[in-house]
Design an enzyme around this catalytic site. Sequence first.
Site, PDB file in Angstrom:
ATOM      1  N   HIS A 134       0.879  -1.181   0.000  1.00  9.48           N
ATOM      2  CA  HIS A 134       0.000   0.000   0.000  1.00  9.48           C
ATOM      3  C   HIS A 134       0.916   1.231   0.000  1.00  9.48           C
ATOM      4  O   HIS A 134       2.022   1.179   0.546  1.00  9.48           O
ATOM      5  CB  HIS A 134      -0.836  -0.063   1.286  1.00  9.48           C
ATOM      6  N   ASP A 211       3.288  -4.208   8.391  1.00  5.75           N
ATOM      7  CA  ASP A 211       2.089  -3.392   8.239  1.00  5.75           C
ATOM      8  C   ASP A 211       0.893  -4.336   8.374  1.00  5.75           C
ATOM      9  O   ASP A 211       0.494  -5.001   7.418  1.00  5.75           O
ATOM     10  CB  ASP A 211       2.130  -2.716   6.860  1.00  5.75           C
ATOM     11  N   GLN A 214      -4.312  -4.923   7.482  1.00  5.16           N
ATOM     12  CA  GLN A 214      -5.373  -5.843   7.013  1.00  5.16           C
ATOM     13  C   GLN A 214      -5.368  -7.156   7.800  1.00  5.16           C
ATOM     14  O   GLN A 214      -6.077  -8.089   7.415  1.00  5.16           O
ATOM     15  CB  GLN A 214      -5.202  -6.137   5.513  1.00  5.16           C
ATOM     16  N   LYS A 237     -10.128  -0.419  10.627  1.00  6.58           N
ATOM     17  CA  LYS A 237     -10.228  -1.601   9.759  1.00  6.58           C
ATOM     18  C   LYS A 237     -10.551  -2.855  10.569  1.00  6.58           C
ATOM     19  O   LYS A 237     -10.616  -3.954  10.028  1.00  6.58           O
ATOM     20  CB  LYS A 237      -8.938  -1.785   8.966  1.00  6.58           C
TER      21      LYS A 237
HETATM   22  C1  LIG Z   1      -2.165  -2.793   3.879  1.00  8.94           C
HETATM   23  C2  LIG Z   1      -2.520  -1.395   4.272  1.00  8.94           C
HETATM   24  N1  LIG Z   1      -1.617  -0.632   4.883  1.00  8.94           N
HETATM   25  C3  LIG Z   1      -1.873   0.618   5.280  1.00  8.94           C
HETATM   26  C4  LIG Z   1      -3.110   1.175   5.055  1.00  8.94           C
HETATM   27  C5  LIG Z   1      -3.356   2.573   5.500  1.00  8.94           C
HETATM   28  O1  LIG Z   1      -4.351   2.615   6.470  1.00  8.94           O
HETATM   29  P1  LIG Z   1      -4.857   4.029   7.027  1.00  8.94           P
HETATM   30  O2  LIG Z   1      -5.409   4.765   5.852  1.00  8.94           O
HETATM   31  O3  LIG Z   1      -5.869   3.685   8.037  1.00  8.94           O
HETATM   32  O4  LIG Z   1      -3.659   4.700   7.591  1.00  8.94           O
HETATM   33  C6  LIG Z   1      -4.089   0.436   4.409  1.00  8.94           C
HETATM   34  C7  LIG Z   1      -5.406   1.031   4.111  1.00  8.94           C
HETATM   35  O5  LIG Z   1      -6.137   0.571   3.273  1.00  8.94           O
HETATM   36  C8  LIG Z   1      -3.802  -0.895   4.020  1.00  8.94           C
HETATM   37  O6  LIG Z   1      -4.710  -1.649   3.412  1.00  8.94           O
END
Ligand SMILES: Cc1ncc(COP(=O)(O)O)c(C=O)c1O
Length: 426
Positions: A134, A211, A214, A237
């Site tokens: 991401h 990270d 998910q 999430k």
């Molecule tokens: C794998 C992953 N990392 C990081 C994020 C970022 O999350 P946030 O927008 O809540 O900071 C997301 C959001 O979709 C994600 O799917």
Amino acid sequence: MIMSNTSIKTAPEVWDSDLIRASFPALSRVIKGKKLVYLDCAATSLRPNPVIDAGCDFCRMHDGNPHRGMHALSYEATEVYESSRDDVSRWLDAPSIKSVVITRNATSAINLVAGGLRNKVKKGDNIVVTMMEHHANLIPWQQLCKLTGAELRHIPLTKTGELDISDLSRYIDKNTKVVAVAHVSNVLGTINPIKKISDAAYDAGAYMLVDSAQAVGHMPVSFKKLGVDFLVFSAHKCYGPSGLGFLIAKEEALYALDPTEYGGDMIEYVSFEDSTWADIPHRFEAGTANAQAVASFPETIRFIENIGTDKIRAHEKMIVTYALEKLGVIDGIKILGPLDPAVRGGLVAFTDSLVPPHDMSTVLDMEGVAVRAGHHCAQPLHRLLGIPSSTRASFGVYSTKNDVDELVKAIEIARGFFGRRSQYGT
Ligand SMILES: Cc1ncc(COP(=O)(O)O)c(C=O)c1O
């Protein structure tokens, strides 16, 4: 202190879908005359009543500023804030309560680590990410490399959409400072072998960040078992509030970071010329926090624990298996990522040779089915796959096989509606 009318008090012996779904008021919504089918959990999950109630209760009765006042409401806010940190520490098996930093989201947690290492990374070093990240776990490292002259390396993918870890020594070596990897890909759904990668990072003397945006709340997660230095996730999430995230870290790794944000509550001593920092984790929590969100997170944890992360993972695996079967037989639909549900989290992104993703999502919305269309904040991955965007259905505790049936019905309507062969995704 905060009381809520928790609707799931005890773990159901079997998966009680009706009981679980009854906790989510948004599921009673009717969208364009159709009962809502919410398949956008990977973007933001719906919130159950106990979480909503705890946030409201905080606002209604305890709305002080944590750490700032010497009056009852501020003391109560501080107590709630710190006990939430304690709950997260226990829940995710953190090294200590000091290891838990409260952030705005996963993105700000990764920026905190990448920015915090700006004085530790130099030209000649390298930072290793993967080709499925991401943007939140890519751009902060790109920027750190630009700032310091370090090299950014990307672990490639196999044909099935898993990480190619057959020879990690091609990427991770003695000059590697950080390895940063998604726990579960938000596009491919791949569950990555974090422990194997963190072992390689450890052998190289590099920091390892996972990270888990998910993963947390969707499968069992233990910081200690993953063997990482840093773990980040967002509350929104995993059935929690928006505007709240967490960084969990080994204490020594947190001490290695320089703060990236400065101001109130993160200091020890300030003169007109210079300042010193509070101890970890508070040195990373500048400014007034989103106390309402923090206050509702213990109810989020309780909600998930009452069901059980093993059961949640089994449920999502069952739903994703069904979705792969149902979508997989539609001529022209191409599923992204591994087809083996054992290595896939609760989401399926796909392209359709007849209907482009944004049109698909719009027609699905007309049928009451909420999915996401676009590049899902993973432009380089989509480019690698040779597509500009995809449609993604993502699942949670409230998802049912019937939701997947409704999705398939709505897709057929979209295909009929377009009734022409577009060149998209073919
Ligand atoms: C794998 C992953 N990392 C990081 C994020 C970022 O999350 P946030 O927008 O809540 O900071 C997301 C959001 O979709 C994600 O799917």
